[in-house]
Design an enzyme around this catalytic site. Structure first.
Site, short mmCIF file in Angstrom:
data_model
loop_
_atom_site.label_atom_id
_atom_site.label_comp_id
_atom_site.label_asym_id
_atom_site.label_seq_id
_atom_site.Cartn_x
_atom_site.Cartn_y
_atom_site.Cartn_z
N ASP A 28 0.84 -1.19 0.00
CA ASP A 28 0.00 0.00 0.00
C ASP A 28 0.89 1.25 0.00
O ASP A 28 1.88 1.32 0.73
CB ASP A 28 -0.93 0.01 1.22
N ILE A 29 0.50 2.23 -0.82
CA ILE A 29 1.32 3.44 -0.97
C ILE A 29 1.29 4.31 0.30
O ILE A 29 2.19 5.12 0.51
CB ILE A 29 0.82 4.23 -2.20
N ASN A 84 -12.94 -3.04 2.51
CA ASN A 84 -13.86 -1.91 2.65
C ASN A 84 -14.89 -1.95 1.52
O ASN A 84 -14.53 -2.16 0.36
CB ASN A 84 -13.08 -0.59 2.60
N GLY A 90 -15.27 3.85 4.02
CA GLY A 90 -14.16 4.67 3.54
C GLY A 90 -13.50 4.13 2.29
O GLY A 90 -12.34 4.46 1.99
N GLN A 91 -14.24 3.31 1.53
CA GLN A 91 -13.65 2.78 0.30
C GLN A 91 -13.34 3.93 -0.66
O GLN A 91 -14.18 4.79 -0.90
CB GLN A 91 -14.63 1.79 -0.36
N HIS A 97 -10.56 -5.15 -3.51
CA HIS A 97 -9.22 -5.45 -3.02
C HIS A 97 -9.30 -5.78 -1.54
O HIS A 97 -10.22 -5.36 -0.84
CB HIS A 97 -8.27 -4.27 -3.25
N HIS A 99 -7.17 -5.60 1.99
CA HIS A 99 -6.02 -5.08 2.74
C HIS A 99 -5.44 -6.22 3.59
O HIS A 99 -6.20 -6.94 4.25
CB HIS A 99 -6.45 -3.96 3.69
P1 AMP Z 1 -9.82 1.51 0.17
O1 AMP Z 1 -9.91 2.75 0.99
O2 AMP Z 1 -10.23 0.24 0.87
O3 AMP Z 1 -10.51 1.67 -1.17
O4 AMP Z 1 -8.27 1.30 -0.09
C1 AMP Z 1 -7.56 1.89 -1.12
C2 AMP Z 1 -6.11 1.78 -0.74
O5 AMP Z 1 -5.35 1.92 -1.92
C3 AMP Z 1 -5.63 2.85 0.23
O6 AMP Z 1 -5.09 2.23 1.40
C4 AMP Z 1 -4.56 3.60 -0.57
O7 AMP Z 1 -3.47 3.99 0.24
C5 AMP Z 1 -4.16 2.57 -1.60
N1 AMP Z 1 -3.64 3.10 -2.85
C6 AMP Z 1 -4.18 4.06 -3.63
N2 AMP Z 1 -3.42 4.27 -4.72
C7 AMP Z 1 -2.39 3.41 -4.64
C8 AMP Z 1 -1.23 3.14 -5.45
N3 AMP Z 1 -1.01 3.80 -6.60
N4 AMP Z 1 -0.38 2.18 -5.06
C9 AMP Z 1 -0.59 1.50 -3.90
N5 AMP Z 1 -1.63 1.71 -3.09
C10 AMP Z 1 -2.52 2.65 -3.44
#
Ligand code: AMP
Ligand code: ZN
Length: 113
Positions: A28-29, A84, A90-91, A97, A99
């Site tokens: 995760d970024i 999520n 908070g999606q 995906h 986590h």
């Molecule tokens: P959600 O809030 O469950 O939709 O999770 C989305 C997740 O994607 C968040 O934890 C972000 O930090 C992560 N995210 C968004 N863009 C990227 C990216 N380019 N590379 C890696 N993780 C990302």
């Protein structure tokens, strides 16, 4: 294309930990735990509610792969999976995906009460 489809297509860089025919696992970024990965099925669909039976078959294979990767990912102390779904959760990325949180005691939120 959504951000995860772009990552899967190689159009956006990512820290890829694992890939097979069904999914990728990336870091995760913006990590929320000592270890924070995202397991992303390669097929784009938004929600569990959108899963077909075939998507479900693929998804269970993806989930069952995670413990096989516990050495690679550093999950031996335990881990938490979070999916999520929708605004209240908070999606932010509407490509299903999972986590994977690990590497520390996961006491947020405290679900033991
Ligand atoms: P959600 O809030 O469950 O939709 O999770 C989305 C997740 O994607 C968040 O934890 C972000 O930090 C992560 N995210 C968004 N863009 C990227 C990216 N380019 N590379 C890696 N993780 C990302
Ligand atoms: Zn997508």
């Amino acid at each position: 294309m959504c951000v995860f489809c772009k990552i899967i297509a190689g159009e956006i860089p990512s820290s890829k930990m694992y890939e097979d025919e069904n999914m990728i696992i990336i870091k995760d970024i913006d990590p929320k735990a000592e270890k924070h990965y995202l397991m992303i099925p390669k097929k784009h669909y938004k929600l569990i509610a959108d899963m077909t039976d075939e998507d479900g078959m693929v998804f269970q294979k993806c989930i069952r792969k995670i413990p096989e990767l516990s050495g690679l990912l550093g999950l031996n102390g335990g881990y938490r999976l979070v999916i999520n779904q929708g605004d209240d959760a908070g999606q932010t990325v509407f490509h299903l995906h999972v986590h994977i949180l690990a590497g520390q005691p996961l006491d947020f939120p405290d679900l033991r009460k």
